[in-house]
Enzyme design. Structure first.
Site, short mmCIF file in Angstrom:
data_model
loop_
_atom_site.label_atom_id
_atom_site.label_comp_id
_atom_site.label_asym_id
_atom_site.label_seq_id
_atom_site.Cartn_x
_atom_site.Cartn_y
_atom_site.Cartn_z
CG HIS A 1 19.32 49.38 11.47
ND1 HIS A 1 18.07 49.91 11.69
CD2 HIS A 1 19.23 48.07 11.83
CE1 HIS A 1 17.26 48.99 12.15
NE2 HIS A 1 17.94 47.85 12.25
CD GLU B 1 18.03 41.14 13.59
OE1 GLU B 1 18.74 40.18 13.97
OE2 GLU B 1 17.79 42.11 14.33
#
Length: 198
Positions: free
Chosen positions: A4, A79
């Site tokens: 990202h 994550e």
């Protein structure tokens, strides 16, 4: 695999796990830049799968909008959970949790306080990878995720030991490419490519 773009936490180099910051304006510009690149040859992306976290979804949606594909979410691509360390810098963690940090850096099976170990994350990411490969056999898939899952996928592809995680660096909005074969090993083609940000 695409990491990202920039968030407020990444600017300050703070641990950003399951906390859910959005992209900064710079992060959105990074997402647009990578989207423009992926819309061109030779990429021909046929599916997009993203982590459920906002920063990854925003990055994935920028690409999806540009190339006209929906974004599917897979929770396995989120994550790692950094527990009590979420939002702290490495220096702050070193000061407040020196023994826990040393143990975490020495052993992928050790979790941060209240968090998830790299070993646990590895099992989750492996299952997500297998789902994506099964659901999109023979296709070019963009997986939009975070540092830990992307490093884990690279580690698996290279058949590298768990300690390899500590020897890789991934920039914001970088591309890494792995080719998966039915009849042979996975092959790492590209790692930490940020040419679209120049």
């Amino acid at each position: 695999m695409l990491r990202h773009g920039q968030t407020p936490l990444s600017i300050e180099k703070r641990f950003s796990g399951t906390g859910d910051p959005s992209l900064t304006p710079t992060g959105m510009a990074q997402a647009e830049a990578v989207a423009a690149r992926l819309a061109r040859e030779p990429y021909r992306i046929e599916a997009i799968v993203s982590s459920p976290l906002t920063r990854a979804r925003q990055t994935a949606e920028a690409v999806g909008t540009r190339i006209g594909l929906p974004v599917r979410v897979d929770k396995g691509l989120r994550e790692a959970d950094f527990g009590a360390w979420e939002g702290h810098t490495f220096a702050e963690i070193q000061e407040r949790w020196p023994h826990e940090l040393a143990a975490w850096l020495a052993d992928p099976a050790i979790a941060p306080p209240g968090g998830e170990s790299f070993t646990e994350a590895a099992h989750r990411v492996e299952r997500a990878r297998d789902r994506v490969l099964t659901d999109h056999q023979g296709k070019t898939v963009l997986m939009v995720s975070h540092v830990t899952p992307i490093k884990l996928l690279v580690r698996f592809a290279l058949n590298a030991p768990p300690e390899a995680l500590y020897r890789m660096h991934l920039d914001l909005a970088c591309l890494s490419i792995i080719d998966y074969y039915d009849d042979g090993p996975a092959v790492l083609r590209t790692f930490n490519d940020t040419a679209h940000l120049d």
